[in-house]
Design a protein around this motif. Structure first.
Motif: not given
Length: 216
Positions: A104-108
């Motif tokens: 999720t962090f990477l996607t954001e």
């Protein structure tokens, strides 16, 4: 929006990232704030994000051919995958991460940096070709990168099945890189790989870091 964090060595950072320096600064800002809040970066690492993390990650670039597809195994906070993508706009990069919070962090981060045209996030695991795990990732890549993921014998079991027939595995390692190559003799033979431990300077004036480079 996360405010950019200016590098401690702006001339060096500019030479590495070129006209994407502003994006690298924004990524450093994301790491220094949300990365710490989410537990992906230790608070003590904030003061050395550039030298120890962003610029150091770009060391893998010297071993990766032009214009290829790259997968960053166990990408975590995006290291080395995101700095590599910023330094090498010719590459198509997949950030492979099994943990939901990190994915999720990477996607954001990818969305906020506007890198979605050539950087994708896959929540999955690097596993052998016969794995039946629902999260097993089975794509093929020209280059496989990793940083601080696992000792080389175990890492090869994860990375080699993702490697195209003429590809390269580039792992950022410490001073024990040569010993890891020796320890991985059985795995190297199994996957028909040749490996070398190489000392490289990721940027002018940097202390050398070590890469293990594996090719067929």
């Amino acid at each position: 929006m996360t405010a950019p964090v200016a590098p401690a060595t702006p001339a060096v950072a500019a030479s590495v990232f070129g006209d994407r320096l502003g994006l690298a600064e924004r990524y450093a800002g994301i790491l220094a704030t949300r990365g710490v809040e989410w537990g992906l970066i230790g608070p003590r690492e904030v003061g050395r994000l550039w030298d120890r993390h962003l610029l150091n990650s770009v060391a893998v670039a010297s071993a990766i051919p032009a214009g290829v597809r790259v997968v960053d195994v166990g990408s975590g906070a995006g290291l080395p995958g995101i700095p590599l993508a910023l330094a090498r706009p010719d590459l198509s990069v997949t950030l492979l991460e099994p943990l939901l919070r990190r994915a999720t962090f990477l996607t954001e981060a990818v969305d906020e940096l506007g890198l979605g045209d050539r950087v994708r996030v896959v929540r999955g695991r690097a596993m052998g070709p016969d794995a039946r795990d629902a999260m097993a990732h089975h794509d093929s890549y020209d280059a496989v990168t990793s940083r601080a993921v696992a000792p080389l014998p175990r890492l090869l079991d994860w990375c080699a099945p993702l490697l195209a027939s003429s590809g390269v595995i580039v792992a950022l390692k410490g001073a024990s890189a040569a010993d890891e190559v020796t320890d991985a003799r059985a795995e190297l033979k199994r996957y028909r790989l040749r490996a070398s431990a190489e000392s490289v300077s990721p940027y002018p004036g940097a202390d050398p870091t070590w890469l293990v480079v594996c090719t067929r």
